[in-house]
Design an enzyme around this catalytic site. Structure first.
Site, mmCIF file in Angstrom:
data_model
loop_
_atom_site.group_PDB
_atom_site.id
_atom_site.type_symbol
_atom_site.label_atom_id
_atom_site.label_comp_id
_atom_site.label_asym_id
_atom_site.label_seq_id
_atom_site.Cartn_x
_atom_site.Cartn_y
_atom_site.Cartn_z
ATOM 1 N N TRP A 14 31.643 18.028 -39.260
ATOM 2 C CA TRP A 14 30.511 17.692 -40.129
ATOM 3 C C TRP A 14 29.800 18.998 -40.509
ATOM 4 O O TRP A 14 29.539 19.837 -39.645
ATOM 5 C CB TRP A 14 29.567 16.749 -39.385
ATOM 6 C CG TRP A 14 28.374 16.305 -40.180
ATOM 7 C CD1 TRP A 14 28.371 15.809 -41.452
ATOM 8 C CD2 TRP A 14 27.014 16.298 -39.738
ATOM 9 N NE1 TRP A 14 27.096 15.490 -41.824
ATOM 10 C CE2 TRP A 14 26.238 15.780 -40.802
ATOM 11 C CE3 TRP A 14 26.371 16.668 -38.569
ATOM 12 C CZ2 TRP A 14 24.855 15.630 -40.716
ATOM 13 C CZ3 TRP A 14 25.003 16.517 -38.475
ATOM 14 C CH2 TRP A 14 24.254 16.000 -39.550
ATOM 15 N N ALA A 47 27.546 9.355 -33.865
ATOM 16 C CA ALA A 47 26.743 8.994 -35.044
ATOM 17 C C ALA A 47 27.182 7.678 -35.675
ATOM 18 O O ALA A 47 26.495 7.186 -36.578
ATOM 19 C CB ALA A 47 26.808 10.116 -36.078
HETATM 20 C C1 LIG Z 1 28.976 13.424 -37.521
HETATM 21 C C2 LIG Z 1 27.538 13.250 -37.794
HETATM 22 N N1 LIG Z 1 26.644 13.590 -36.868
HETATM 23 C C3 LIG Z 1 25.325 13.436 -37.058
HETATM 24 C C4 LIG Z 1 24.836 12.931 -38.244
HETATM 25 C C5 LIG Z 1 23.338 12.856 -38.384
HETATM 26 O O1 LIG Z 1 22.825 11.639 -38.602
HETATM 27 P P1 LIG Z 1 21.250 11.420 -38.780
HETATM 28 O O2 LIG Z 1 21.083 10.925 -40.166
HETATM 29 O O3 LIG Z 1 20.883 10.413 -37.739
HETATM 30 O O4 LIG Z 1 20.550 12.706 -38.564
HETATM 31 C C6 LIG Z 1 25.728 12.572 -39.259
HETATM 32 C C7 LIG Z 1 25.231 12.071 -40.540
HETATM 33 O O5 LIG Z 1 25.873 12.056 -41.543
HETATM 34 C C8 LIG Z 1 27.101 12.722 -39.026
HETATM 35 O O6 LIG Z 1 28.005 12.389 -39.954
#
Ligand SMILES: Cc1ncc(COP(=O)(O)O)c(C=O)c1O
Length: 314
Positions: A127, A210
């Site tokens: 990500w 997530a």
């Molecule tokens: C792999 C991953 N981790 C963390 C997040 C973060 O999500 P949040 O919107 O709760 O900050 C995302 C959001 O797209 C994600 O795809």
């Protein structure tokens, strides 16, 4: 003051969201940010969410601060959901945080306090926000092989060979389920092997969870996380409730730490709380302010009053 700054690059996904909103063509398809949408292309307020919001608003008794670790009931429920009894809770601590991103941020800061400049190994690819969060926290980033563009699956032998070479003090960031951006995931047997490798090397697993429940259901999706956490002595989890609760803009998340014993859990948690206090002080209660009037209007309607202001001040 600001004359030496140059323009920072924009976030590509968020920029695409803006371009999509501005595009007037009726045939447009949104391939940007991965949020749930109904058949009309709307990310809805779930009925259960609406009901819960109304309940919270009508029962809210105070506006005082929540505390650094946030809502205790939320923490207990997230631990139930994520761990389901797989780890002895005396070694576990949890702090509500602003989304998965806020959780990743405070946990990366914690890693840097424990091991300044440690290396976080992320999947290739990962990500897009993982690298900046790690680097902005003072950490280094390296990759482990992950996606096989030929088979569209995981290069598991190469991944494991890289993990096997790591040592105590290294950090391995794993996507608990629904790998973003590839959608290629480990099988249960592969999770078992990763857990055994982490136990052997002493590298610290850091699970980014997530999308719990978005792949094959909550239990199946939690397999890898629970396997890792029940195998190794120490671990971190950044939990996001944005997607699975349908609460993207409320910033629902939690930072979970698992230490070797109760004493280390308390000490490490004191550092985590100290980091939070020095950043945003405490997390928000996740009742959306922007929708308050409409929720209040509904509450008013329930109580038979016409104007939501007279209703809430009554
Ligand atoms: C792999 C991953 N981790 C963390 C997040 C973060 O999500 P949040 O919107 O709760 O900050 C995302 C959001 O797209 C994600 O795809």
């Amino acid at each position: 003051m600001f004359e030496n700054l140059s323009k920072a690059p924009g976030d590509k996904i968020l920029a695409l969201m803006g371009e999509y909103a501005a595009d007037q063509r009726s045939t447009k398809i949104d391939l940007g940010v991965g949020v749930y949408k109904d058949e009309k292309g709307v990310t809805p307020v779930m009925t259960s969410v609406r009901k819960a919001e109304e309940k919270i608003l009508s029962n809210e008794k105070t506006k005082t601060y929540l505390g650094i670790a946030g809502n205790k009931g939320f923490g207990t429920s997230v631990l139930d959901l994520v761990l389901a009894g797989s780890v002895d809770l005396s070694r576990v601590r949890i702090a509500q945080a602003p989304g998965g991103t806020g959780s990743l941020w405070v946990l990366m800061q914690l890693i840097n306090r424990a091991r300044p400049g440690a290396t976080v190994y992320v999947s290739d690819p990962t990500w897009a926000n993982h690298n900046p969060i790690a680097i902005n926290s003072g950490l280094k980033v390296a990759t482990y092989p992950y996606f096989d563009t030929e088979t569209r699956g995981v290069k598991f032998a190469e991944m494991l060979a890289t993990l096997d070479k790591l040592g105590a003090g290294d950090v391995v960031l794993l996507h608990g389920c629904c790998h973003n951006p590839t959608g290629a995931n480990l099988s249960n047997d592969q999770w078992d092997q990763v857990a055994a490798s982490l136990l052997r090397t002493g590298a610290l697993p850091f699970v980014d969870l997530a999308y719990l429940g978005f792949g094959d259901g909550i239990e199946a999706d939690a397999y890898g996380t629970r396997k890792i956490l029940s195998t190794v002595p120490e671990a971190l989890v950044a939990f996001s409730g944005s997607k699975n609760f349908g609460l993207y803009r409320e910033r629902v998340g939690a930072a979970i730490l698992i230490a070797r014993d109760e004493k280390e859990a308390d000490i490490t948690n004191s550092q985590l709380l100290n980091i939070i206090r020095g950043a945003y002080s405490q997390p928000p209660i996740t009742v959306p302010r922007s929708s308050a009037p409409s929720s209040r209007t509904r509450l008013c309607a329930l109580s038979g009053k016409k104007n939501w202001r007279s209703c809430v001040t009554a």
